[in-house]
Design a protein around this motif. Structure first.
Motif, PDB file in Angstrom:
ATOM      1  N   LYS A 166     -17.501   6.632   4.192  1.00  0.00           N
ATOM      2  CA  LYS A 166     -17.448   5.402   5.003  1.00  0.00           C
ATOM      3  C   LYS A 166     -16.854   4.229   4.213  1.00  0.00           C
ATOM      4  CE  LYS A 166     -19.646   7.307   8.547  1.00  0.00           C
ATOM      5  NZ  LYS A 166     -19.794   8.689   8.031  1.00  0.00           N
ATOM      6  N   ARG A 175     -13.032   8.352   3.544  1.00  0.00           N
ATOM      7  CA  ARG A 175     -13.527   8.326   4.930  1.00  0.00           C
ATOM      8  C   ARG A 175     -14.915   8.951   5.033  1.00  0.00           C
ATOM      9  NH1 ARG A 175      -7.940   9.321   6.465  1.00  0.00           N
ATOM     10  NH2 ARG A 175      -8.343  11.558   6.343  1.00  0.00           N
ATOM     11  N   GLU A 182      -9.540  11.467   2.633  1.00  0.00           N
ATOM     12  CA  GLU A 182     -10.668  12.157   3.260  1.00  0.00           C
ATOM     13  C   GLU A 182     -11.972  11.859   2.519  1.00  0.00           C
ATOM     14  OE1 GLU A 182     -11.948  16.759   3.863  1.00  0.00           O
ATOM     15  OE2 GLU A 182      -9.982  16.183   4.670  1.00  0.00           O
TER      16      GLU A 182
END
Length: 244
Positions: A108, A105, A102
């Motif tokens: 990015k 992500r 997480e």
């Protein structure tokens, strides 16, 4: 094995008509825990066991702790971040992996499957996994380990590869065991509130015992937060000369 020993100890305690049991970082499967409960012995888990047990349980938020650890590595300038996780305890490590992914992500940063390795949860396991990681092209700029023990192996492997921590590869552990502050360089890690976990487990067990007479509902799950312990190994410029 260790599981059989734990079962034997529990049987001995139950035979002695004890009032309740606090199981800390138990190796028992979920079915074993449910068997104890069915025998009528009040039980509280501290730390997650192998199965996805129902409460009462006191645990830390492993996903959030891992998320914060990896975010710190990202904020320290690292983009190529690997993770080494131990095979046990399975639930805690799965949550740590979720936190790691997480954090990437959200920044990015693509999750690279070859950067996520499972290892035996010991120094040798961390060493072997790290040698595999730094042989990749490109190799990671930072390694997040699901335990300090794995991180100790990572530190050794990086040194043996003629690289430096944190200049070439940063390392972050998890647990804040006593040795982590004695390593060279001192290990950045996640510090678990062990005293509060034990205290909360004992209090929760007393609530479970009292509820048998009162009929009052008991808290099924208490989730505690961890803190980052930032030292030299993660390369954070503000802590690079930290003494303690």
């Amino acid at each position: 094995g260790e599981v059989d020993k734990e079962k034997q100890y529990i049987r001995t305690l139950i035979d002695r008509m004890i009032d309740g049991i606090v199981l800390v970082s138990s190796l028992l499967e979920d079915d074993d825990v449910q068997d104890i409960k069915r025998q009528g012995t009040p039980l509280v888990l501290v730390g997650e066991n192998r199965g996805n047990s129902s409460g009462p349980i006191v645990r830390i938020d492993c996903k959030d702790a891992s998320f914060k650890a990896v975010v710190h590595l990202i904020e320290s300038g690292h983009r190529e971040i690997a993770m080494i996780f131990g095979s046990m305890p399975a639930i805690e490590n799965q949550r740590k992996i979720e936190g790691y992914m997480e954090a990437l992500r959200n920044a990015k940063i693509p999750v690279k499957p070859e950067y996520v390795l499972e290892a035996e949860n010991n120094i040798e396991g961390g060493y072997v996994a790290t040698r595999r990681l730094i042989a990749l092209d490109p190799g990671p700029q930072a390694i997040f380990c699901s335990s300090d023990i794995l991180a100790f192996g990572a530190l050794d492997a990086i040194r043996d590869s003629d690289r430096s921590v944190p200049e070439d590869v940063a390392v972050m552990g998890f647990d804040n065991v006593r040795m982590s502050s004695l390593m060279v360089p001192k290990l950045s890690t996640v510090s678990k509130p062990l005293h509060r976990m034990g205290l909360s487990g004992a209090r929760l067990l007393l609530d479970v015992i009292e509820s048998r007479d009162s009929g009052e509902a008991v808290m099924e799950e208490l989730v505690l937060q961890s803190k980052l312990k930032i030292r030299k190994s993660c390369g954070h410029k503000e802590r690079i000369n930290e003494i303690f």
